[in-house]
Motif scaffolding. Structure first.
Motif, PDB file in Angstrom:
ATOM      1  N   UNK A   1       0.821  -1.215   0.000  1.00  0.00           N
ATOM      2  CA  UNK A   1       0.000   0.000   0.000  1.00  0.00           C
ATOM      3  C   UNK A   1       0.854   1.263   0.000  1.00  0.00           C
ATOM      4  N   UNK A   2       2.083   1.176   0.552  1.00  0.00           N
ATOM      5  CA  UNK A   2       2.992   2.316   0.537  1.00  0.00           C
ATOM      6  C   UNK A   2       2.875   3.256   1.720  1.00  0.00           C
ATOM      7  N   UNK A   3       1.949   3.018   2.613  1.00  0.00           N
ATOM      8  CA  UNK A   3       1.754   3.920   3.750  1.00  0.00           C
ATOM      9  C   UNK A   3       3.012   4.050   4.611  1.00  0.00           C
ATOM     10  N   UNK A   4       3.706   2.960   4.808  1.00  0.00           N
ATOM     11  CA  UNK A   4       4.878   2.957   5.681  1.00  0.00           C
ATOM     12  C   UNK A   4       6.046   3.763   5.123  1.00  0.00           C
TER      13      UNK A   4
ATOM     14  N   UNK B   1       0.455   0.876   9.261  1.00  0.00           N
ATOM     15  CA  UNK B   1       0.346  -0.353   8.465  1.00  0.00           C
ATOM     16  C   UNK B   1      -1.033  -0.995   8.660  1.00  0.00           C
ATOM     17  N   UNK B   2      -1.803  -1.116   7.572  1.00  0.00           N
ATOM     18  CA  UNK B   2      -3.147  -1.685   7.694  1.00  0.00           C
ATOM     19  C   UNK B   2      -3.170  -3.199   7.897  1.00  0.00           C
ATOM     20  N   UNK B   3      -2.063  -3.889   7.620  1.00  0.00           N
ATOM     21  CA  UNK B   3      -2.051  -5.350   7.760  1.00  0.00           C
ATOM     22  C   UNK B   3      -1.192  -5.822   8.924  1.00  0.00           C
TER      23      UNK B   3
END
Length: 61
Positions: free
Chosen positions: A13-16, A53-55
């Motif tokens: 997702x790239x959020x990190x 992190x969504x996961x």
């Protein structure tokens, strides 16, 4: 000790990447990885990458 990303759980997702104050997170082979020598775990603060992190795929290395 540096954090690491569990590749099987990463959704890319790239959020990190954008949360890392040390620019230690980058894309490699379609998933994100953390460069151990650059990771300071946010110097005692709560790791910013883990917070977004969504996961929950970022773990202790």
């Amino acid at each position: 000790m540096a954090l690491k990303i569990v590749a099987d759980d990463c959704t890319s997702c790239g959020a990190c990447e954008f949360e890392c104050p040390n620019a230690a997170i980058s894309m490699k082979n379609d998933v994100y990885v953390i460069k151990a020598s650059g990771c300071t775990e946010c110097d005692g603060d709560s790791p910013k990458c883990k917070a977004v992190c969504p996961t929950d795929c970022i773990v202790q290395g």
